[in-house]
Design a protein around this motif. Structure first.
Motif, PDB file in Angstrom:
ATOM      1  N   THR A   1      -8.670   6.401   4.706  1.00 21.79           N
ATOM      2  CA  THR A   1      -6.854   6.913   4.666  1.00 21.79           C
ATOM      3  C   THR A   1      -6.538   8.086   3.460  1.00 21.79           C
ATOM      4  N   ASN A   2      -6.968   7.048   2.431  1.00 21.22           N
ATOM      5  CA  ASN A   2      -6.642   7.856   1.091  1.00 21.22           C
ATOM      6  C   ASN A   2      -7.609   9.502   1.133  1.00 21.22           C
TER       7      ASN A   2
ATOM      8  N   THR B   1      -5.329   7.748  15.063  1.00 22.32           N
ATOM      9  CA  THR B   1      -3.989   7.800  14.365  1.00 22.32           C
ATOM     10  C   THR B   1      -4.754   6.876  12.733  1.00 22.32           C
ATOM     11  N   LEU B   2      -4.835   7.811  11.225  1.00 23.20           N
ATOM     12  CA  LEU B   2      -4.549   6.910  10.015  1.00 23.20           C
ATOM     13  C   LEU B   2      -3.277   6.602  10.056  1.00 23.20           C
ATOM     14  N   VAL B   3      -3.093   5.373   9.909  1.00 20.65           N
ATOM     15  CA  VAL B   3      -1.492   4.058   9.389  1.00 20.65           C
ATOM     16  C   VAL B   3      -1.363   4.203   8.405  1.00 20.65           C
ATOM     17  N   VAL B   4      -0.353   5.251   8.056  1.00 22.83           N
ATOM     18  CA  VAL B   4       0.436   4.669   6.599  1.00 22.83           C
ATOM     19  C   VAL B   4       1.581   4.146   6.678  1.00 22.83           C
ATOM     20  N   GLN B   5       1.837   3.337   6.110  1.00 22.22           N
ATOM     21  CA  GLN B   5       3.427   2.381   6.019  1.00 22.22           C
ATOM     22  C   GLN B   5       4.443   2.859   4.301  1.00 22.22           C
ATOM     23  N   GLN B   6       5.417   3.217   5.119  1.00 19.31           N
ATOM     24  CA  GLN B   6       5.949   3.571   3.113  1.00 19.31           C
ATOM     25  C   GLN B   6       5.669   2.431   2.368  1.00 19.31           C
ATOM     26  N   ALA B   7       5.608   1.167   2.836  1.00 17.23           N
ATOM     27  CA  ALA B   7       5.598  -0.244   1.866  1.00 17.23           C
ATOM     28  C   ALA B   7       4.221   0.077   1.255  1.00 17.23           C
TER      29      ALA B   7
ATOM     30  N   GLY C   1       2.943   2.677  -0.662  1.00 15.21           N
ATOM     31  CA  GLY C   1       2.966   3.532  -1.760  1.00 15.21           C
ATOM     32  C   GLY C   1       1.514   4.543  -1.981  1.00 15.21           C
ATOM     33  N   ARG C   2       1.140   4.634  -1.313  1.00 14.44           N
ATOM     34  CA  ARG C   2       0.367   5.628  -1.435  1.00 14.44           C
ATOM     35  C   ARG C   2       0.374   6.894  -1.889  1.00 14.44           C
ATOM     36  N   SER C   3      -0.348   7.495  -3.105  1.00 17.88           N
ATOM     37  CA  SER C   3       0.214   8.707  -3.021  1.00 17.88           C
ATOM     38  C   SER C   3      -0.392  10.117  -2.038  1.00 17.88           C
ATOM     39  N   ASN C   4       1.007  10.413  -1.802  1.00 20.23           N
ATOM     40  CA  ASN C   4       1.017  11.749  -0.320  1.00 20.23           C
ATOM     41  C   ASN C   4       0.284  13.407  -1.112  1.00 20.23           C
ATOM     42  N   GLY C   5      -0.717  13.769  -0.204  1.00 24.66           N
ATOM     43  CA  GLY C   5      -1.499  14.408  -0.556  1.00 24.66           C
ATOM     44  C   GLY C   5      -0.491  15.198   0.102  1.00 24.66           C
TER      45      GLY C   5
END
Length: 469
Positions: free
Chosen positions: A67-68, A275-281, A283-287
């Motif tokens: 996901t990163n 789907t690669l799941v991202v949650q707001q918590a 704190g992942r950098s949004n490319g």
């Protein structure tokens, strides 16, 4: 199955352990393909992988690190090579990609490049160490192996399409590809050929398609493997296989294209196949943040006027009533550069629709038209997408050429910013349907990225330098 019973606390603990193990193995200098394994690695690995829960935790970490790489990094680097964008504003690394003259010290490329290989490494560790685990059922072992091979294949595919020249059907495909990692050794190895990389990708995905469950929660399942095989075969211009696997993914799932453009949101869309799941918590950098146009006057990335006019303005293929037009807003009218700000990615976070119904329908439509087979199905697939955009339907008596052109236009519109268009342009170049991309040959040196400095080993050959001049 472990997925349904797996403890989040145990998963987090194991992911953290594997993360620190990976840091130890990769080393502070990021020379991840130069590491010399020793006894300490074996001790750490044995400690980290003892139970079925440990194995499941490592598998989840493979998804997480993938996901990163695909939370805007791969997509943006790919899109910068296409003809969709204006020159990037105030970003030297992006500008190198845009002018097709990347160097080994490009930090943005380096930051992306390491992520797929970390995911691949973790998958290889999984695949090599089932014998360390007591109590793992045969069902879970097969599923975990299939998921690991799916992830490994996806990451090799994205790398070979950014760092190597395109696959050529009926050719030798002995042009240099990427480092093909099918084991966890860190011994430096040379680049494999493009043909060898594609062969490994297909082998992994075929195993995944045969052994993944039909339903697997948020993780990869049979339909994901079939949709990925359709994408890979389509990139190879193998239209028979592309249509076959696209149909399997479409017919065996319960996906719905819906009435809104909701793929890019915080919720998993009904049309997402994987789907690669991202949650707001996280704190992942949004490319994708370089597109954000809701808080700045001059976003780093914006659509070109040529792109907009071709599809929504005055071009021969333009349709001003198309709802997708609302993704763009003209700014700096009458000045240089006049540009179209993009609102598609205006969000703090969203899940990543890595494989989705729209792309799979368009793969099937174009493939069937290339084969001259079942044109009525191809027309229906395109019209399903056009209906959502509220534009006119493709006529029932449309020719194969009309269908191919329509499918390509819909791909360009639907997947703006998603990193697929330049791959499609290169694929068309191989077919002889396209010669130039933004004024240069589709296969010139600068149309592939330069490898980062971390690959400077004695037996590694970099891509040619000097761009497309």
């Amino acid at each position: 199955m472990l997925h349904s019973n797996y403890s989040i606390m145990k998963a987090t603990k194991t992911i953290q352990y594997i993360f620190f193990l990976s840091l130890f193995i990769l080393g502070s200098c990021n020379k991840m393909l130069e590491f010399e394994p020793d006894a300490r690695e074996s001790i750490l690995l044995t400690d980290a992988l003892q139970t079925p829960d440990d194995m499941q935790g490592l598998l989840i970490s493979c998804y997480d690190v993938m996901t990163n790489g695909y939370y805007g990094r791969q997509q943006t680097l790919s899109e910068l090579l296409s003809d969709n964008l204006n020159a990037p504003y105030d970003n030297a690394d992006f500008n190198e990609v845009y002018i097709r003259n990347t160097i080994i010290f490009n930090g943005t490329i380096q930051n992306f490049y390491k992520e797929p290989y970390i995911a691949i490494y973790r998958c290889n560790v999984l695949l090599e160490n089932f014998d360390l685990i007591d109590g793992l059922s045969n069902e879970d072992r097969i599923r975990i192996e299939a998921e690991a091979k799916f992830i490994r294949a996806c990451n090799h595919f994205e790398l070979v399409n950014l760092f190597a020249q395109p696959y050529t059907p009926n050719g030798s495909n002995d042009q240099l590809g990427i480092v093909l990692k099918v084991n966890s050794s860190f011994d430096p190895i040379p680049r494999a050929t493009v043909g060898a990389v594609y062969g490994s990708i297909i082998g992994d995905l075929e195993y995944a398609a045969e052994n993944l469950p039909l339903n697997n929660g948020i993780y990869a399942d049979q339909n994901a493997a079939n949709a990925m095989l359709a994408r890979v075969y389509f990139q190879m211009n193998n239209f028979e296989k592309a249509a076959e696997y696209a149909t399997l993914a479409i017919d065996n799932g319960s996906y719905n294209i819906g009435t809104e453009f909701d793929r890019w949101s915080e919720n998993i869309s009904s049309e997402n196949i994987f789907t690669l799941v991202v949650q707001q918590a996280d704190g992942r950098s949004n490319g994708f943040g370089s597109y954000r146009s809701d808080a700045v006057d001059l976003p780093t990335l914006a659509a070109s006027s040529e792109y907009f006019n071709l599809l929504y303005g005055t071009g021969a293929d333009a349709n001003p009533s198309d709802l997708r037009k609302n993704w763009f807003e003209l700014r700096q009218i009458g000045t240089v550069p006049e540009f179209y700000a993009v609102s598609k990615f205006n969000a703090d976070f969203f899940v990543i629709p890595y494989l989705h119904l729209t792309e799979t329908l368009l793969i099937r439509a174009e493939s069937l038209a290339e084969l001259g087979s079942d044109l009525s199905q191809a027309i229906s697939d395109i019209n399903e997408i056009r209906s959502r955009a509220q534009i006119g339907f493709l006529a029932d008596n449309s020719s194969a050429i009309d269908i191919i052109n329509a499918a390509r236009i819909e791909r360009k519109k639907e997947m703006f910013g998603e990193g697929r268009w330049v791959m499609d342009q290169k694929r068309q170049g191989v077919l002889g349907d396209l010669e130039l991309i933004r004024g240069v040959p589709y296969d010139c040196n600068g149309m592939v990225l330069q490898f980062p400095s971390s690959e400077n080993t004695s037996n590694f050959i970099n891509n040619p330098s000097g761009g497309c001049n």
